[in-house]
Design a protein around this motif. Structure first.
Motif, mmCIF file in Angstrom:
data_model
loop_
_atom_site.group_PDB
_atom_site.id
_atom_site.type_symbol
_atom_site.label_atom_id
_atom_site.label_comp_id
_atom_site.label_asym_id
_atom_site.label_seq_id
_atom_site.Cartn_x
_atom_site.Cartn_y
_atom_site.Cartn_z
ATOM 1 N N TRP A 65 22.802 18.737 16.119
ATOM 2 C CA TRP A 65 24.103 18.728 15.457
ATOM 3 C C TRP A 65 25.206 18.720 16.508
ATOM 4 C CZ3 TRP A 65 24.997 19.512 10.011
ATOM 5 C CH2 TRP A 65 23.815 19.657 9.255
ATOM 6 N N THR A 66 26.406 18.338 16.086
ATOM 7 C CA THR A 66 27.598 18.522 16.905
ATOM 8 C C THR A 66 28.681 19.134 16.038
ATOM 9 O OG1 THR A 66 28.448 16.301 16.428
ATOM 10 C CG2 THR A 66 27.112 16.571 18.426
ATOM 11 N N GLY A 67 29.591 19.857 16.691
ATOM 12 C CA GLY A 67 30.693 20.469 15.968
ATOM 13 C C GLY A 67 31.764 20.934 16.919
ATOM 14 N N PRO A 68 32.973 21.178 16.421
ATOM 15 C CA PRO A 68 34.068 21.682 17.263
ATOM 16 C C PRO A 68 33.883 23.157 17.565
ATOM 17 C CG PRO A 68 34.789 21.535 14.989
ATOM 18 C CD PRO A 68 33.399 20.970 15.020
ATOM 19 N N VAL A 69 34.471 23.612 18.667
ATOM 20 C CA VAL A 69 34.357 25.026 19.017
ATOM 21 C C VAL A 69 35.253 25.884 18.132
ATOM 22 C CG1 VAL A 69 33.689 24.591 21.400
ATOM 23 C CG2 VAL A 69 36.110 24.816 20.820
ATOM 24 N N ALA A 70 36.240 25.268 17.495
ATOM 25 C CA ALA A 70 37.140 26.014 16.625
ATOM 26 C C ALA A 70 37.423 25.176 15.381
ATOM 27 C CB ALA A 70 38.446 26.343 17.351
ATOM 28 N N GLY A 71 37.827 25.849 14.301
ATOM 29 C CA GLY A 71 38.136 25.139 13.075
ATOM 30 C C GLY A 71 37.544 25.836 11.874
ATOM 31 N N ALA A 72 37.572 25.138 10.724
ATOM 32 C CA ALA A 72 37.077 25.715 9.482
ATOM 33 C C ALA A 72 35.567 25.574 9.388
ATOM 34 C CB ALA A 72 37.738 25.016 8.288
ATOM 35 N N PRO A 73 34.876 26.556 8.802
ATOM 36 C CA PRO A 73 33.431 26.436 8.592
ATOM 37 C C PRO A 73 33.099 25.199 7.763
ATOM 38 C CG PRO A 73 34.167 28.679 8.179
ATOM 39 C CD PRO A 73 35.413 27.849 8.331
ATOM 40 N N ASP A 74 32.074 24.464 8.214
ATOM 41 C CA ASP A 74 31.622 23.262 7.506
ATOM 42 C C ASP A 74 32.750 22.251 7.341
ATOM 43 O OD1 ASP A 74 29.013 24.312 7.182
ATOM 44 O OD2 ASP A 74 29.765 25.518 5.512
ATOM 45 N N GLY A 75 33.652 22.212 8.342
ATOM 46 C CA GLY A 75 34.744 21.257 8.303
ATOM 47 C C GLY A 75 34.278 19.849 8.589
ATOM 48 N N PRO A 76 35.210 18.901 8.622
ATOM 49 C CA PRO A 76 34.840 17.496 8.764
ATOM 50 C C PRO A 76 34.260 17.143 10.124
ATOM 51 C CG PRO A 76 37.226 17.780 8.869
ATOM 52 C CD PRO A 76 36.657 19.094 8.442
ATOM 53 N N GLY A 77 34.409 18.009 11.124
ATOM 54 C CA GLY A 77 33.913 17.670 12.451
ATOM 55 C C GLY A 77 32.473 18.048 12.706
ATOM 56 N N ILE A 78 31.777 18.618 11.720
ATOM 57 C CA ILE A 78 30.401 19.071 11.920
ATOM 58 C C ILE A 78 29.455 17.972 11.445
ATOM 59 C CG2 ILE A 78 28.708 20.842 11.354
ATOM 60 C CD1 ILE A 78 31.054 22.738 10.846
ATOM 61 N N HIS A 79 28.591 17.486 12.350
ATOM 62 C CA HIS A 79 27.754 16.332 12.043
ATOM 63 C C HIS A 79 26.295 16.582 12.412
ATOM 64 C CE1 HIS A 79 31.528 14.359 11.498
ATOM 65 N NE2 HIS A 79 31.809 14.276 12.787
ATOM 66 N N LEU A 80 25.415 16.102 11.580
ATOM 67 C CA LEU A 80 23.994 16.002 11.906
ATOM 68 C C LEU A 80 23.789 14.665 12.610
ATOM 69 C CD1 LEU A 80 20.998 16.840 11.640
ATOM 70 C CD2 LEU A 80 21.012 15.724 9.384
ATOM 71 N N LEU A 81 23.317 14.713 13.859
ATOM 72 C CA LEU A 81 23.193 13.486 14.638
ATOM 73 C C LEU A 81 21.831 12.825 14.521
ATOM 74 C CD1 LEU A 81 25.082 13.764 18.025
ATOM 75 C CD2 LEU A 81 25.782 12.760 15.868
ATOM 76 N N ASP A 82 20.800 13.569 14.206
ATOM 77 C CA ASP A 82 19.462 12.984 14.082
ATOM 78 C C ASP A 82 18.777 13.652 12.898
ATOM 79 O OD1 ASP A 82 16.896 11.989 14.291
ATOM 80 O OD2 ASP A 82 16.842 12.100 16.479
ATOM 81 N N ALA A 83 18.595 12.884 11.824
ATOM 82 C CA ALA A 83 18.019 13.433 10.597
ATOM 83 C C ALA A 83 16.502 13.366 10.569
ATOM 84 C CB ALA A 83 18.588 12.692 9.382
ATOM 85 N N ASP A 84 15.870 12.853 11.631
ATOM 86 C CA ASP A 84 14.407 12.816 11.649
ATOM 87 C C ASP A 84 13.846 14.235 11.548
ATOM 88 O OD1 ASP A 84 14.350 10.133 11.784
ATOM 89 O OD2 ASP A 84 13.641 9.966 13.846
#
Length: 768
Positions: A65-84
């Motif tokens: 996963w990737t995400g910002p160090v600050a911000g809202a929980p489960d905000g738009p910047g949190i991504h699953l990069l590999d769904a395998d």
């Protein structure tokens, strides 16, 4: 130790890894809803420090996963990069920000491969480990992000029997094929392969006299863009470990970690000719052992070289990578330096100390000049004093320096306190004349800065842009999470890490363990943590499960363990001891179970039981033993050496017979295990005597065995044979085989099945 050994790599037989393109990862297009209770760990930040790549099991499987160090929980910047569905085990964001490298375990097994993906989820590709039967894992990135180091393990084509010549054919045991010079004795320990074993690079005529084909580890620099061919950095036949931990700023030198457990070494390799320079012992544990200074004249190491506990050492280097000096920059009496990382400036170190199982964290400015060569006439040494203080502060952190004509780091006389004026013009702290301590302004360093932690244990430290760090933390009251540590601030939980209150469902908070220090029958002081089931007051002896950790060099830590939470929820206490052989108590404690010391480790289990019974915590008539990996072996050994002590046992991925273990495990695992347990041929009789299968007639209680079907570290046959033998002797015995798992259980559904099955078994036999 041959510090100036000149190894030349020639004619590498292993094929370089080939890039294999894959379909683009899910990226921002498919981010599933998270589980409320999840863990995040192994953070690696982008160059700005604003975003972090990490491992998270919020879907039930550890994924990237990737995400910002600050911000809202489960905000738009949190991504699953590999769904395998393949579990992810390591992550590293490139210094130029263009790629994220990560290691995955296909099918949950022990053979891993290394992939790269762009931060937007495109360009996903295998860069090492795609070949059938091979395995690969991550090293470091080049400083400019142009290449990433990988280690590729290729087992020999076949393994055959190596019978003892002095036994009749029908009496011979079958082991993996081993070269005749496979090990030598060094005191109580086993060093592998004679005086040349473990040197980076093959030698002409290095084939074994008996013609055995050895497994091979090779380390390469791989360009994830595929524009440049892989570059060989190091290779070793019959190796236990090999990892590229750092590359110098100019690429001339590589820092390689090699060697079996208990005998790890840091090797400086010249990338131009693949010759070796400095060779220095380093501590077990975290594989990221150190880093070169920006000018390449110093390598900073987490090392227990000629020491009982690991410390921060500085080794000066010449142009060929040979050591010119050695000094101690930071140490703590009775505590190991467990984790070491470095800030973006290259001169700030982040240190995590293991203090009786918990972590203490600090940052430290590093001197700009390395240890100088010794003056004519012999070595010199100095112990640094902080201004206005003695040789050590009250927290035990010290700094010391000395010339390095030898490898010794013995203490020497303190040197004079510095004035403000002299500090401005003082020479580097490794010169021979008295000088100000390296905390002073002469070297641009500062006193260490202690950082208060919100939870008990640091599991990883990473850089996060200019002056920042990211910390992976675990604690007794929460699941693993990641904290951001900006310069001059306190740690802040990242928005994608679960909250403390979400560690478990409402109604039953996690148990906070209490430390215990039992004494063994020979007087050795052991350690451990006791978890008392909620609702039971002091003075009421309880049914108790003795849980034994793996390694044996692991250590029990005060962190939330879902298995213990499950057991205490059934009204069962848990005592998780550190018997001899565990880490965290010094090298002598780790080595105390070598050879025949294994018998004392088995006796330690009984002594730990005696402690919790005599102190009124545990009911002597309702005891069980349980453990995983080496702890699974120790569980089986305890059941047959102390047959009247326990009502039942649960052995997870444990060895039941050393002969079959050495025959079936991975070759590089065998190389490393032989140091700890004994050589499968030279110590054959000792290993036979220590094998639980040799005493299986002593078993008297029901047994549950648990194993992952893809375990190649300890093959499933180790559990199968002991369950079969127990049943043949009329005992209740069951085997739980977990699908799509290896030596580690990584999938949430399998972990849940394991916990509940083990707790059901314990509850039935201890309270039924």
């Amino acid at each position: 130790m041959a510090a100036d050994a000149q190894d030349q790599l020639t004619g590498a037989s292993s094929a370089a890894p080939l890039l294999v393109p894959l379909a683009d990862a899910a990226g921002t297009r498919d981010t599933p809803q998270p589980l409320v209770s999840h863990g995040c760990w192994y953070p690696s930040a982008d160059p700005t420090g604003e975003h972090v790549a990490f491992i998270c099991d919020r879907t039930g499987v550890p994924q990237l996963w990737t995400g910002p160090v600050a911000g809202a929980p489960d905000g738009p910047g949190i991504h699953l990069l590999d769904a395998d569905p393949d579990p992810v085990t390591e992550v590293a964001w490139s210094p130029d920000g263009r790629w994220i490298a990560y290691t995955v375990a296909p099918g949950g097994g022990e053979h891993t491969r290394v992939l790269c993906v762009r931060p937007d989820g495109t360009g996903r590709r295998i860069i090492a480990g795609a070949d059938t039967g091979s395995s690969a894992y991550l090293g470091c990135w080049a400083r400019d992000g142009s290449a990433v180091a990988v280690t590729v393990a290729e087992p020999p084509p076949a393994l055959g029997p190596l019978p003892r010549e002095d036994t009749a054919p029908e009496e011979r045991d079958v082991f993996g094929e081993l070269p005749a010079d496979w090990a030598e004795r060094d005191g109580r320990a086993t060093l592998l392969g004679g005086p040349r074993r473990g040197e980076v690079g093959p030698r002409p005529g290095d084939e074994s006299p008996d013609g055995a084909v050895r497994d091979r580890l090779t380390a390469y620099l791989v360009d994830p863009d595929g524009l440049a061919s892989p570059v060989l950095v190091a290779a070793e036949s019959g190796a236990a470990t090999l990892r590229v931990c750092d590359l110098g700023q100019d690429g001339r030198l590589a820092l390689v970690r090699r060697g079996p457990r208990g005998r790890r070494e840091a090797v400086v390799v010249r990338t131009a000719d693949l010759g070796t320079g400095s060779v220095l012992r380093v501590a077990d544990g975290d594989p990221w052992i150190g880093r070169f200074s920006p000018d390449g004249r110093t390598v900073w190491l987490r090392s227990d070289h000629e020491r009982e506990f690991a410390a921060l050492l500085a080794a000066g280097l010449d142009d060929e990578g040979r050591r010119t000096g050695l000094s101690v920059l930071a140490e703590r009496e009775g505590s190991d330096l467990e984790l070491l990382a470095f800030g973006d400036d290259g001169y700030t170190a982040a240190l995590a100390w293991n203090v009786r199982g918990a972590s203490e964290f600090q940052t430290l400015g590093l001197p700009a000049a390395g240890p100088a060569a010794p003056a004519p006439g012999g070595d010199t040494a100095h112990t640094a004093r902080r201004p206005g203080g003695g040789p050590a502060d009250t927290d035990g952190t010290t700094a010391s320096a000395r010339g390095a004509g030898s490898d010794r780091t013995d203490p020497a006389a303190p040197w004079a306190a510095a004035t403000a004026s002299s500090a401005a013009t003082a020479a580097p702290p490794w010169h021979d004349a008295p000088r100000p301590a390296p905390w002073g302004g002469a070297t641009g360093t500062a006193p260490p800065h202690d950082v208060a932690l919100p939870h008990e244990v640091v599991t990883r430290i990473g850089r996060a842009g200019p002056g920042g760090l990211v910390l992976a933390l675990s604690g007794s009251q929460r699941r693993p999470g990641v904290w951001w540590l900006p310069r001059g601030a306190s740690p802040a939980r990242t928005p994608w890490s679960s909250r403390d209150e979400d560690a478990v469902p409402p109604g039953r908070p996690p148990v906070r363990p209490a430390p215990l220090r039992p004494a063994a029958r020979d007087g050795l002081v052991l350690g451990g943590w006791y978890y008392r089931a909620p609702g039971r007051g002091e003075g009421r002896p309880a049914p108790c499960v003795i849980h034994l950790h793996g390694g044996p060099e692991e250590q029990e830590r005060p962190v939330f363990e879902p298995l213990y939470h499950e057991l205490t929820g059934r009204g069962l206490d848990v005592f998780a001891p550190d018997v001899r052989g565990s880490s965290g108590y010094g090298r002598s404690f780790v080595d105390a179970d070598l050879g025949t010391g294994r018998y004392a480790a088995i006796a330690d289990v009984a002594d730990c039981v005696a402690h919790v019974v005599l102190t009124g915590r545990a009911d002597p008539t309702r005891l069980a033993v349980m453990g995983r990996s080496y702890g699974g072996y120790l569980t089986l050994a305890s059941l047959v050496w102390h047959p009247d002590l326990f009502r039942t046992g649960v052995a997870v991925c444990g060895m039941s017979d050393f002969a079959t273990f050495f025959a079936g495990t991975e070759p590089w695992i065998a190389e490393s295990a032989a140091h700890k347990y004994g050589h499968p041929e030279r110590d054959r009789e000792l290993l036979r005597a220590l094998s639980p299968m040799s005493r299986i007639d002593e078993l008297r209680v029901p047994l549950l065995a648990v194993h992952g079907e893809h375990d190649t570290n300890v093959p499933p046959g180790e559990s199968e044979q002991v369950v079969r033998a127990a049943r043949e002797r009329g005992h209740a015995a069951e085997l739980l085989m977990l699908r799509e798992e290896g030596h580690e259980f990584r999938r949430a559904d399998n972990r849940r099945l394991f916990r509940r099955t083990a707790a059901d078994w314990m509850e039935r036999h201890l309270t039924g």
